[in-house]
Structure formats: structure tokens, C-alpha cells
Motif scaffolding. Sequence first.
Motif, short mmCIF file in Angstrom:
data_model
loop_
_atom_site.label_atom_id
_atom_site.label_comp_id
_atom_site.label_asym_id
_atom_site.label_seq_id
_atom_site.Cartn_x
_atom_site.Cartn_y
_atom_site.Cartn_z
N LEU A 45 44.71 55.92 30.61
CA LEU A 45 43.31 55.61 30.35
C LEU A 45 43.07 54.73 29.12
O LEU A 45 42.31 53.76 29.20
N PRO A 46 43.70 55.01 27.97
CA PRO A 46 43.46 54.15 26.80
C PRO A 46 43.78 52.68 27.05
O PRO A 46 43.01 51.80 26.66
N SER A 47 44.89 52.43 27.73
CA SER A 47 45.26 51.03 27.99
C SER A 47 44.33 50.38 29.00
O SER A 47 44.05 49.18 28.93
N ILE A 48 43.82 51.17 29.96
CA ILE A 48 42.87 50.64 30.95
C ILE A 48 41.57 50.24 30.27
O ILE A 48 41.04 49.15 30.50
N ARG A 49 41.05 51.12 29.43
CA ARG A 49 39.81 50.82 28.71
C ARG A 49 39.95 49.55 27.87
O ARG A 49 39.08 48.67 27.88
N THR A 50 41.06 49.47 27.13
CA THR A 50 41.29 48.30 26.28
C THR A 50 41.45 47.04 27.12
O THR A 50 40.96 45.97 26.74
N TYR A 51 42.11 47.17 28.26
CA TYR A 51 42.32 46.02 29.15
C TYR A 51 41.01 45.44 29.64
O TYR A 51 40.85 44.22 29.70
N VAL A 52 40.04 46.30 29.98
CA VAL A 52 38.74 45.82 30.46
C VAL A 52 38.07 44.96 29.40
O VAL A 52 37.62 43.83 29.66
N LEU A 53 38.00 45.47 28.18
CA LEU A 53 37.35 44.73 27.10
C LEU A 53 38.11 43.45 26.77
O LEU A 53 37.50 42.40 26.49
N LYS A 54 39.44 43.51 26.82
CA LYS A 54 40.25 42.33 26.53
C LYS A 54 40.01 41.24 27.57
O LYS A 54 39.92 40.04 27.23
N CYS A 55 39.90 41.63 28.83
CA CYS A 55 39.65 40.66 29.90
C CYS A 55 38.31 39.97 29.70
O CYS A 55 38.20 38.74 29.83
N ILE A 56 37.30 40.75 29.36
CA ILE A 56 35.96 40.18 29.15
C ILE A 56 35.98 39.24 27.95
O ILE A 56 35.44 38.12 28.00
N GLN A 57 36.64 39.65 26.89
CA GLN A 57 36.72 38.82 25.69
C GLN A 57 37.43 37.50 25.99
O GLN A 57 36.99 36.43 25.56
N ASN A 58 38.52 37.59 26.74
CA ASN A 58 39.28 36.37 27.07
C ASN A 58 38.49 35.43 27.97
O ASN A 58 38.55 34.21 27.82
N GLU A 59 37.78 36.00 28.94
CA GLU A 59 36.99 35.18 29.86
C GLU A 59 35.84 34.48 29.12
O GLU A 59 35.46 33.36 29.48
#
Length: 203
Positions: free
Chosen positions: A146-160
Motif C-alpha cells: 500500500l505505501p508504494s501504491i499511494r506514493t506511485y499515484v502521486l508521483k504519476c500525477i506529478q510527472n504528468e
Amino acid sequence: HAARVCLLTALYDLGGEGGSFRKLARTQILKCLQGSVKKSKGLGNLFSVNYSSMQETLIAAEADTLTKTVSMLSSKAKDIAKALGSDSKSLMKKPDAALISIAHLRHAVRALAGALAEKDADNADIPELARVVDGVICAARGSAMLPSIRTYVLKCIQNECGEGKDDLEARLNGRKALQGLLRKVPLSEAKWIQQWTEDSEGL
């Protein structure tokens, strides 16, 4: 990484649909996957990462619109939740199923991030996709992933959202855009973000 995924994809589709070469190739790939998972005692190995990336590429080719992505994620939600909630021993028994489930979620997250970055407020599929992603992530509460999934979502949005003349400017712009999106629907109403705050992990 891209070259390895490209080669793996070519081998995975070797011989075309229904061909004996394809069946043989996929059998050998699964054997390699199971061997690498057994050796590393988990999914955190290079071959697993490449396999998941390959599956994500194949999924993206099929679910190439938000409407298709919503339908895909809705149909796979239970499988994804099961994979994310499994212990390490269960994941090692069927690593391909777990990695394919993760690939489905990763594709949906990327699609959502891209849609939010485009600021297409009139697209009715955005809130629906956000709702389904929300449900899948909430169902994974308690999972070690879960921690990595949550971080991944925000990272994807930030990168996009990140645009700029260099990497530093792009990161800063992406971070600023992310902070703004977190205050707006659908992210402001996302239960998984509320749970994250409750779990005291911070944002």
C-alpha cells in the motif's frame, strides 16, 4: 529497461495468436519468472519488474481510452484486491497473476494521472475512473504494497503535470500542480488519501 521490456514482449508474442511457438515461449517465460521469484524470495527482482512492465504495455494497447480503462479496472478490481492482499507465500505461488493485477492498476493510475494533467473537467470518465481507483486502493489497506501504491499515484500525477525547460523546473511545476489537484475534486474527496492521513504516513 525499455529494451528488455521490448525484447520480452517480442518473445511473449512469438509465433502469433494460437501458435505453438507462442505457447512454448510463454511457458519458458513463466518458468523464468517463477525461478527469479523463488531466488529473490519475492516479486522485487528485475525479471518481475520487466514482466509487469510488459503486461502494462499490453494492457495499455487494449484499454487505450478512459472508458475502456474504467471498464477494465472495474472488471479486475476483485483480482487486484486479492493480489494486493496476499501474503508473500501466496504471491510466490502465482507470481504472474499478481504481476498482471498490479499492471492493471498501474495502467489505470497512469491513465488517471494523464487525464487530470489535461484538466479536461468535462470528461465524465475522470470521476468514474477516480472512483474505481479509490475503491481498489482502499481495499488494499493493510497490504505491504500500500505505501508504494499511494506514493506511485502521486508521483504519476506529478510527472504528468511537470513541464519545464529542465528537470528541476519540471519537478517544481509538477509538485505545484499536484498540490493544487489535491485540493480539487476528485482527489480532495478520495477516501484513500483520507486514509493515508489517518494512517499518519503524511502526504
